[in-house]
Scaffold this motif. Structure first.
Motif, PDB file in Angstrom:
ATOM      1  N   ALA A  42       0.969  -1.094  -0.135  1.00  0.00           N
ATOM      2  CA  ALA A  42      -0.159   0.204   0.010  1.00  0.00           C
ATOM      3  C   ALA A  42       0.804   1.266   0.034  1.00  0.00           C
ATOM      4  O   ALA A  42       2.020   1.381   0.513  1.00  0.00           O
ATOM      5  N   PRO A  43       0.493   2.375  -0.677  1.00  0.00           N
ATOM      6  CA  PRO A  43       1.203   3.614  -0.580  1.00  0.00           C
ATOM      7  C   PRO A  43       1.601   3.904   0.930  1.00  0.00           C
ATOM      8  O   PRO A  43       0.964   3.986   1.842  1.00  0.00           O
ATOM      9  N   GLY A  44       3.088   4.104   0.831  1.00  0.00           N
ATOM     10  CA  GLY A  44       3.833   4.533   2.144  1.00  0.00           C
ATOM     11  C   GLY A  44       4.221   3.491   3.082  1.00  0.00           C
ATOM     12  O   GLY A  44       4.465   3.488   4.348  1.00  0.00           O
ATOM     13  N   LYS A  45       3.670   2.235   2.844  1.00  0.00           N
ATOM     14  CA  LYS A  45       3.910   1.004   3.467  1.00  0.00           C
ATOM     15  C   LYS A  45       4.905   0.203   3.058  1.00  0.00           C
ATOM     16  O   LYS A  45       5.023   0.131   1.767  1.00  0.00           O
ATOM     17  N   GLU A  46       5.504  -0.868   3.828  1.00  0.00           N
ATOM     18  CA  GLU A  46       6.410  -1.880   3.221  1.00  0.00           C
ATOM     19  C   GLU A  46       5.616  -2.942   2.527  1.00  0.00           C
ATOM     20  O   GLU A  46       4.395  -3.115   3.054  1.00  0.00           O
ATOM     21  N   ARG A  47       6.188  -3.423   1.717  1.00  0.00           N
ATOM     22  CA  ARG A  47       5.919  -4.689   0.859  1.00  0.00           C
ATOM     23  C   ARG A  47       5.569  -5.739   1.860  1.00  0.00           C
ATOM     24  O   ARG A  47       6.559  -6.238   2.619  1.00  0.00           O
ATOM     25  N   GLU A  48       4.350  -6.340   2.002  1.00  0.00           N
ATOM     26  CA  GLU A  48       4.009  -7.685   2.810  1.00  0.00           C
ATOM     27  C   GLU A  48       3.471  -8.844   2.137  1.00  0.00           C
ATOM     28  O   GLU A  48       2.909  -8.854   1.423  1.00  0.00           O
ATOM     29  N   GLY A  49       3.852 -10.015   2.860  1.00  0.00           N
ATOM     30  CA  GLY A  49       3.724 -11.280   2.293  1.00  0.00           C
ATOM     31  C   GLY A  49       2.098 -11.648   2.559  1.00  0.00           C
ATOM     32  O   GLY A  49       1.670 -11.230   3.728  1.00  0.00           O
ATOM     33  N   VAL A  50       1.385 -12.163   1.551  1.00  0.00           N
ATOM     34  CA  VAL A  50      -0.016 -12.500   1.919  1.00  0.00           C
ATOM     35  C   VAL A  50      -0.204 -13.833   1.856  1.00  0.00           C
ATOM     36  O   VAL A  50      -0.787 -14.533   2.868  1.00  0.00           O
ATOM     37  N   ALA A  51       0.408 -14.820   0.906  1.00  0.00           N
ATOM     38  CA  ALA A  51       0.376 -16.105   0.857  1.00  0.00           C
ATOM     39  C   ALA A  51       1.464 -16.606   0.046  1.00  0.00           C
ATOM     40  O   ALA A  51       1.784 -15.833  -0.804  1.00  0.00           O
ATOM     41  N   THR A  52       1.555 -17.829   0.217  1.00  0.00           N
ATOM     42  CA  THR A  52       2.736 -18.727  -0.495  1.00  0.00           C
ATOM     43  C   THR A  52       2.221 -20.034  -0.796  1.00  0.00           C
ATOM     44  O   THR A  52       1.527 -20.515   0.069  1.00  0.00           O
TER      45      THR A  52
END
Length: 128
Positions: A42-52
């Motif tokens: 999301a804008p201004g946030k770090e990339r985060e893992g959702v599913a793998t």
């Protein structure tokens, strides 16, 4: 060469659903040692893992924020991974990325630095 293309993003209202697709190059699925993941930023946030998913056997893992709402699946014959997103919330609004790496084990790999190959992303917007 590993190539990933995401499709399926869009705009929905709270409570709605979307299905994202990640089409991988045929070479990606040839190997038995492949892990694919979905990430979001999301804008201004770090990339985060959702599913793998570990493609050999289809073992799936989810972040706590999406567990029970998102479902990851794959169609090996089509070299494609899917992310079915239900009960979407405004907090799910982000650019969603598909990622891949050579890993010979099933594991909950949800850190961006665990992947070397990335798609261009597809935007998901959830309005209240």
């Amino acid at each position: 060469q590993v190539q990933l293309v995401e499709t399926g993003g869009g705009s929905v209202q709270t409570g709605g659903s979307l299905r994202l697709s990640c089409s991988a190059s045929a070479y990606t699925y040839v190997s038995a040692c492949v892990n694919l993941g979905w990430f979001r930023q999301a804008p201004g946030k770090e990339r985060e893992g959702v599913a793998t998913i570990y493609t050999s056997g289809g073992y799936t893992y989810y972040s706590d924020s999406v567990k029970g709402r998102f479902t990851l699946s794959q169609d090996v014959a089509k070299n494609t991974m899917y992310l079915q997103m239900n009960s979407l919330e405004p907090e799910d609004t982000a650019m969603y990325y598909c990622a891949a790496d050579r890993v010979c084990r099933a594991a909950r790999l949800l850190r961006p630095d665990e992947y070397n190959y990335w798609g261009q992303g597809t935007q998901v917007t959830v309005s209240s």
